[in-house]
Scaffold this motif. Structure first.
Motif, short mmCIF file in Angstrom:
data_model
loop_
_atom_site.label_atom_id
_atom_site.label_comp_id
_atom_site.label_asym_id
_atom_site.label_seq_id
_atom_site.Cartn_x
_atom_site.Cartn_y
_atom_site.Cartn_z
N HIS A 273 0.67 -1.72 0.25
CA HIS A 273 0.08 0.14 -0.21
C HIS A 273 1.09 1.24 -0.48
N GLY A 274 2.46 1.35 -0.08
CA GLY A 274 2.75 2.51 -0.37
C GLY A 274 2.93 3.17 -1.02
N PHE B 108 5.11 -6.90 -4.74
CA PHE B 108 3.47 -7.99 -4.51
C PHE B 108 4.47 -9.03 -3.31
N PHE B 109 2.97 -9.99 -2.29
CA PHE B 109 3.73 -11.03 -1.62
C PHE B 109 3.17 -11.28 -1.27
N VAL B 110 3.22 -12.72 -0.62
CA VAL B 110 2.38 -13.10 0.19
C VAL B 110 1.64 -12.97 0.98
N ASP B 111 0.68 -12.58 1.72
CA ASP B 111 0.18 -12.51 2.75
C ASP B 111 -0.18 -13.14 3.46
N GLU B 112 0.66 -13.50 4.94
CA GLU B 112 0.99 -14.93 5.92
C GLU B 112 0.44 -14.04 6.74
N SER B 113 -0.53 -12.99 7.16
CA SER B 113 -0.37 -12.47 8.34
C SER B 113 -1.98 -13.78 8.43
N PRO B 114 -2.27 -13.54 10.36
CA PRO B 114 -3.15 -14.28 10.32
C PRO B 114 -4.42 -13.86 9.72
N ASN B 115 -4.62 -12.76 9.75
CA ASN B 115 -6.16 -11.93 9.41
C ASN B 115 -5.80 -11.49 7.72
N ARG B 116 -4.85 -11.80 6.90
CA ARG B 116 -4.64 -11.42 5.80
C ARG B 116 -4.72 -9.74 6.12
N THR B 117 -3.82 -8.91 6.27
CA THR B 117 -3.53 -7.49 7.06
C THR B 117 -3.04 -7.02 6.99
N ARG B 118 -1.95 -7.68 5.93
CA ARG B 118 -0.49 -6.88 5.66
C ARG B 118 -1.11 -5.79 4.91
N LEU B 119 -0.20 -4.78 5.00
CA LEU B 119 -0.06 -3.40 4.11
C LEU B 119 1.22 -3.49 2.45
N TRP B 120 2.28 -3.60 4.23
CA TRP B 120 3.35 -2.85 3.30
C TRP B 120 3.84 -4.50 2.66
N CYS B 121 5.01 -4.17 1.56
CA CYS B 121 5.95 -5.18 1.20
C CYS B 121 7.02 -4.92 2.80
N GLU C 47 4.99 5.65 4.99
CA GLU C 47 3.80 5.93 4.35
C GLU C 47 3.83 6.36 5.79
N ARG C 48 4.43 6.09 6.94
CA ARG C 48 3.61 6.64 8.25
C ARG C 48 4.48 7.99 8.56
N ALA C 49 5.14 7.85 8.50
CA ALA C 49 5.83 8.88 8.46
C ALA C 49 5.93 10.22 7.59
N ARG C 50 4.55 9.89 6.37
CA ARG C 50 4.24 10.87 5.07
C ARG C 50 3.09 11.54 6.02
N ARG C 51 2.95 10.16 6.24
CA ARG C 51 1.24 10.87 6.79
C ARG C 51 0.99 11.94 7.78
N ALA C 52 2.41 11.59 8.61
CA ALA C 52 1.98 12.15 9.92
C ALA C 52 2.87 13.80 9.70
N TYR C 53 3.25 14.01 8.93
CA TYR C 53 3.35 15.02 7.87
C TYR C 53 2.59 15.97 7.41
N ALA C 54 1.71 14.74 6.69
CA ALA C 54 0.51 15.76 6.18
C ALA C 54 0.07 16.00 7.19
N GLY D 232 -1.44 20.21 8.46
CA GLY D 232 -2.97 20.95 8.23
C GLY D 232 -2.81 19.82 7.01
N GLY D 233 -2.46 19.07 6.18
CA GLY D 233 -3.59 18.92 4.98
C GLY D 233 -3.79 16.87 5.29
N ARG D 234 -4.01 16.30 3.91
CA ARG D 234 -4.53 14.87 4.51
C ARG D 234 -3.21 14.34 3.21
N ALA D 235 -3.18 12.79 3.62
CA ALA D 235 -2.62 12.30 2.82
C ALA D 235 -3.37 10.99 1.87
N ALA D 236 -2.98 11.48 0.89
CA ALA D 236 -3.32 11.05 0.13
C ALA D 236 -4.09 8.67 0.71
N PRO D 237 -4.97 8.40 0.90
CA PRO D 237 -4.79 6.63 1.14
C PRO D 237 -4.20 6.09 0.62
#
Length: 203
Positions: free
Chosen positions: A158-159, A165-178, A187-194, A198-203
């Protein structure tokens, strides 16, 4: 994925050989994708780093890296990579993968060879006789992926601009990042900066 191409070429977050091969285009979904396989020699280096070919096979192939036939193999490698992208995207969307192309590739391959013990893993006992040997483990890996439960677990980072691409082997299939440490932190730093601006990071 890293902003440094040399580092990115040694980062294997896909979990399967075929997906790590798909990830040899860095910043795949950005406006400025970075080619990690600029030549046949780089393909051999990737095969060594990913441990898909024995060191002896790579050593036999490397002197032939400048041959015209090697350039043709590299072109086929990039086509195969695009085909793996399409297959991964189809699996993510729950639509059928176009198998005809892969079946043609597989029909041209020899039988899977025996295994040999490497320094840190087991490898196919490939001799380094054919220039297209680096592609064979990718296709064998893809076959294993498509015929396993892993086919329903394909994810894409999601970055922003990543596209790995990756195989999501997390228990609930919630992996977001390579990689949580690479794209996740970025991505967390980008959203925190935005948010601070006072802006809004793109989803």
């Amino acid at each position: 994925m890293s902003r440094d191409p040399q580092r990115a070429a040694t980062q294997f977050f896909g979990g399967r050989v075929c997906l790590d091969f798909a990830n040899t285009m860095d910043w795949r979904t950005s406006d400025a994708p970075q080619e990690l396989l600029p030549d046949y020699a780089a393909l051999l280096t990737w095969s060594g780093n990913r441990r898909t070919l024995p060191a002896a096979a790579i050593a036999r192939l490397r002197p032939r890296a400048m041959q015209p036939e090697a350039a043709a193999v590299l072109a086929r490698a990039r086509v195969l990579r695009t085909e793996v992208w399409h297959a991964a995207e189809a699996l993510m969307q729950g639509v059928p993968v176009t198998l005809a192309t892969f079946n043609r590739h597989l029909a041209a391959l020899p039988a899977q060879p025996s295994l040999v013990e490497g320094d840190t893993s087991y490898l196919y006992d490939l001799p380094g006789a054919a220039l297209d040997e680096p592609l064979w483990p990718v296709l064998w890996s893809l076959t294993a992926l498509l015929t396993s439960i892993d086919a329903s677990r394909i994810g894409c980072c999601h970055g922003t601009g990543c596209g790995w691409f990756f195989v999501d082997e997390s228990p609930n299939r919630t992996r977001l990042w390579c990689s949580s440490e690479v794209c996740g932190n970025r991505e967390r730093a980008r959203r925190a900066y935005a948010k601070r601006r006072g802006g809004r990071a793109a989803p």
